[in-house]
Design a protein around this motif. Structure first.
Motif, PDB file in Angstrom:
ATOM      1  N   GLN A 232       0.826  -1.211   0.000  1.00  0.00           N
ATOM      2  CA  GLN A 232       0.000   0.000   0.000  1.00  0.00           C
ATOM      3  C   GLN A 232       0.859   1.260   0.000  1.00  0.00           C
ATOM      4  O   GLN A 232       0.443   2.303  -0.500  1.00  0.00           O
ATOM      5  CB  GLN A 232      -0.929  -0.001   1.217  1.00  0.00           C
ATOM      6  CG  GLN A 232      -1.998  -1.074   1.173  1.00  0.00           C
ATOM      7  CD  GLN A 232      -2.805  -1.139   2.461  1.00  0.00           C
ATOM      8  OE1 GLN A 232      -2.394  -0.622   3.507  1.00  0.00           O
ATOM      9  NE2 GLN A 232      -3.968  -1.794   2.403  1.00  0.00           N
ATOM     10  N   GLY A 233       2.084   1.154   0.544  1.00  0.00           N
ATOM     11  CA  GLY A 233       2.959   2.315   0.607  1.00  0.00           C
ATOM     12  C   GLY A 233       3.876   2.477  -0.582  1.00  0.00           C
ATOM     13  O   GLY A 233       4.711   3.396  -0.593  1.00  0.00           O
ATOM     14  N   LEU A 234       3.747   1.615  -1.593  1.00  0.00           N
ATOM     15  CA  LEU A 234       4.600   1.740  -2.776  1.00  0.00           C
ATOM     16  C   LEU A 234       4.335   3.049  -3.505  1.00  0.00           C
ATOM     17  O   LEU A 234       3.172   3.480  -3.624  1.00  0.00           O
ATOM     18  CB  LEU A 234       4.345   0.571  -3.738  1.00  0.00           C
ATOM     19  CG  LEU A 234       4.990  -0.760  -3.387  1.00  0.00           C
ATOM     20  CD1 LEU A 234       4.470  -1.858  -4.313  1.00  0.00           C
ATOM     21  CD2 LEU A 234       6.506  -0.669  -3.491  1.00  0.00           C
ATOM     22  N   PRO A 235       5.387   3.684  -4.035  1.00  0.00           N
ATOM     23  CA  PRO A 235       5.181   4.897  -4.832  1.00  0.00           C
ATOM     24  C   PRO A 235       4.293   4.599  -6.038  1.00  0.00           C
ATOM     25  O   PRO A 235       4.344   3.501  -6.610  1.00  0.00           O
ATOM     26  CB  PRO A 235       6.605   5.275  -5.275  1.00  0.00           C
ATOM     27  CG  PRO A 235       7.503   4.605  -4.288  1.00  0.00           C
ATOM     28  CD  PRO A 235       6.812   3.344  -3.887  1.00  0.00           C
ATOM     29  N   ALA A 236       3.473   5.538  -6.417  1.00  0.00           N
ATOM     30  CA  ALA A 236       2.572   5.342  -7.554  1.00  0.00           C
ATOM     31  C   ALA A 236       3.356   5.238  -8.853  1.00  0.00           C
ATOM     32  O   ALA A 236       4.421   5.846  -9.011  1.00  0.00           O
ATOM     33  CB  ALA A 236       1.579   6.502  -7.631  1.00  0.00           C
ATOM     34  N   GLY A 237       2.821   4.448  -9.778  1.00  0.00           N
ATOM     35  CA  GLY A 237       3.434   4.334 -11.100  1.00  0.00           C
ATOM     36  C   GLY A 237       4.711   3.521 -11.084  1.00  0.00           C
ATOM     37  O   GLY A 237       4.935   2.672 -10.228  1.00  0.00           O
ATOM     38  N   THR A 238       5.564   3.800 -12.064  1.00  0.00           N
ATOM     39  CA  THR A 238       6.831   3.090 -12.217  1.00  0.00           C
ATOM     40  C   THR A 238       7.939   3.856 -11.509  1.00  0.00           C
ATOM     41  O   THR A 238       8.158   5.033 -11.791  1.00  0.00           O
ATOM     42  CB  THR A 238       7.182   2.932 -13.706  1.00  0.00           C
ATOM     43  OG1 THR A 238       6.154   2.182 -14.350  1.00  0.00           O
ATOM     44  CG2 THR A 238       8.512   2.210 -13.879  1.00  0.00           C
TER      45      THR A 238
END
Length: 446
Positions: free
Chosen positions: A197-203
């Motif tokens: 859930q805390g991953l940065p958005a996009g690539t």
């Protein structure tokens, strides 16, 4: 080797039977003709729904491609033996390694043989895995061997190739990194879900660092004490379907931050491993992180003798092996590198031990899959490949090594790391193994 495709005698499938579903994984081993093996394992999956989720995630990894120019996908491989099934695969870009381990607690059946084989993961079978319910019984069969190999142009050939060349090189690099890793943090199931859930958005275009802020894992653009460097963090979304099912998640990393790994404890004898290369564009197949240990050529009979002692998934303990056979630890390190260069060794982070893969014993793979080592030996064989300039303070040796239309200055020995003036060294600074010029100088003068 990379232009071969597999056509199995029958596709892998999930068949409905009166006694329950049967998951029949069609397979091929390079040495099937010699071994006569038609089946490695037959039995029941104790938690078929959970195993199906793991296999589906493995198939998701194989189908993923994080570099547009990467090669076509390949079927996963499975190593059977010692009461375990280990399914392994790489992403099509070779920068993500995944493994599903099914231990004795996960299986109720019989191991008919020990070995390593490709397993057909076709689309209908993957779709069938997704339909397995939580309560239905499933039988598992691994090992139907007959395959036909075809070139991309459609020509039928009798040459049998079980593993893509890049995968064997990748297996060599991955186990070397895993063996160096240290556990950095242990997360609960809730924290594991928060991780994604805390991953940065996009690539993710730059490195991020996994840290614990209080009880919650998060990603930071800045390295701090205890942080884990994660290159291409968006690749962790491959685990979205499994993280809510895990009992715990352990995070590992190499001391130099060149690779990271995430081990999901699924319970019931099941474990899933996901390892990431340092950067999205950087596949595991070109690391060259064991070239130093391959510089000294060991007698073939030594390597063959070690190979004859182990079966699929058996533990390989270098320290114990050295003591039992009265060998110098440095010699055993070189032996490990030689076995690994043929794709014969893996590494289990949870047990902190090497495990064995049963593949055909082909020592020519050591050179054919390590062109820098092959080229270094060619420089040594040439009459004018190397020139000694001198030896400085602290035993630092300076040499001139012939390149393509130019001579390179190489420094080896002493307390400082080796250096070279070639483009390869300038670009990678030793982080992807030594260049051929350093290898040749070390073999000649060190």
């Amino acid at each position: 080797m990379s232009d071969f495709a597999y056509a199995y005698a029958r596709p892998s499938a999930l068949e409905a039977r009166p006694e329950g579903n049967a998951l029949l994984l069609s397979a091929f081993a390079e040495d099937a003709a010699e071994s006569g093996t038609s089946c490695f394992f037959w039995g029941r999956l104790r938690n078929s729904w959970l195993a199906a989720r793991g296999l589906s995630t493995l198939a998701k990894v194989v189908a993923s491609r994080f570099v547009p120019q990467s090669a076509a996908l390949r079927d996963p491989i499975v190593t059977a033996g010692a009461g375990l099934l280990r399914f392994e695969a790489f992403s099509s870009c070779n920068g993500v390694y995944a493994r599903l381990d099914l231990g004795p607690e996960a299986l109720d059946g019989e191991f008919l043989s020990s070995g390593t084989t490709n397993v057909d993961f076709n689309e209908p079978m993957v779709n069938a895995l997704a339909r397995i319910s939580r309560t239905e019984p499933v039988l598992l069969s691994v090992g139907e061997q007959e395959v036909v190999l075809e070139r991309a142009e459609g020509r039928v050939t009798e040459r049998k190739v079980a593993l893509p060349e890049r995968w064997i090189k990748g297996l060599t690099a991955v186990q070397a990194y895993l063996a160096l890793m240290e556990e950095k943090m242990r997360l609960t199931r809730v924290q594991a879900v928060q991780l994604v859930q805390g991953l940065p958005a996009g690539t993710a275009k730059t490195d991020v660092f996994l840290v614990l802020r209080g009880p919650r894992p998060s990603f930071s653009p800045v390295a701090t004490a205890g942080a884990v460097r994660v290159g291409g963090a968006h690749r962790l979304r491959l685990l979205e379907g499994l993280l809510p099912l895990c009992e715990a998640l352990r995070v590992y990393a190499t001391p130099d931050g060149q690779a990271s790994a995430f081990v999901l404890e699924l319970g019931g004898g099941q474990q899933f491993v996901l390892a990431l290369s340092a950067d999205v564009w950087r596949g595991f197949s070109g690391e060259g992180n064991q070239l130093d240990a391959l510089m000294e050529e060991l007698p073939t009979e030594w390597i063959a003798g070690a190979n004859n002692l182990f079966r699929g998934n058996e533990t390989f303990n270098p320290t114990l092996f050295a003591l039992e056979n009265n060998l110098d630890p440095n010699t055993v390190d070189k032996l490990c590198a030689s076995l690994s260069a043929m794709g014969l060794l893996g590494f289990d982070l949870a047990e902190n031990q090497y495990f064995y893969r049963r593949l055909p014993f082909k020592t020519q793979r050591i050179l054919s899959l390590n062109p820098r080592l092959k080229n270094a030996r060619a420089l040594l064989a040439a009459a004018d490949g190397l020139q000694l300039v001198g030896v400085g303070e602290g035993g630092r040796t300076e040499a001139r090594v012939r390149g393509t239309g130019v001579w390179h200055t190489v420094l080896v020995g002493g307390a400082q790391p080796p250096q070279c003036t070639c483009t390869w060294f300038s670009e990678h600074q030793g982080q992807r193994g030594p260049c051929k010029h350093i290898l040749a100088a070390q073999m000649q003068f060190a």
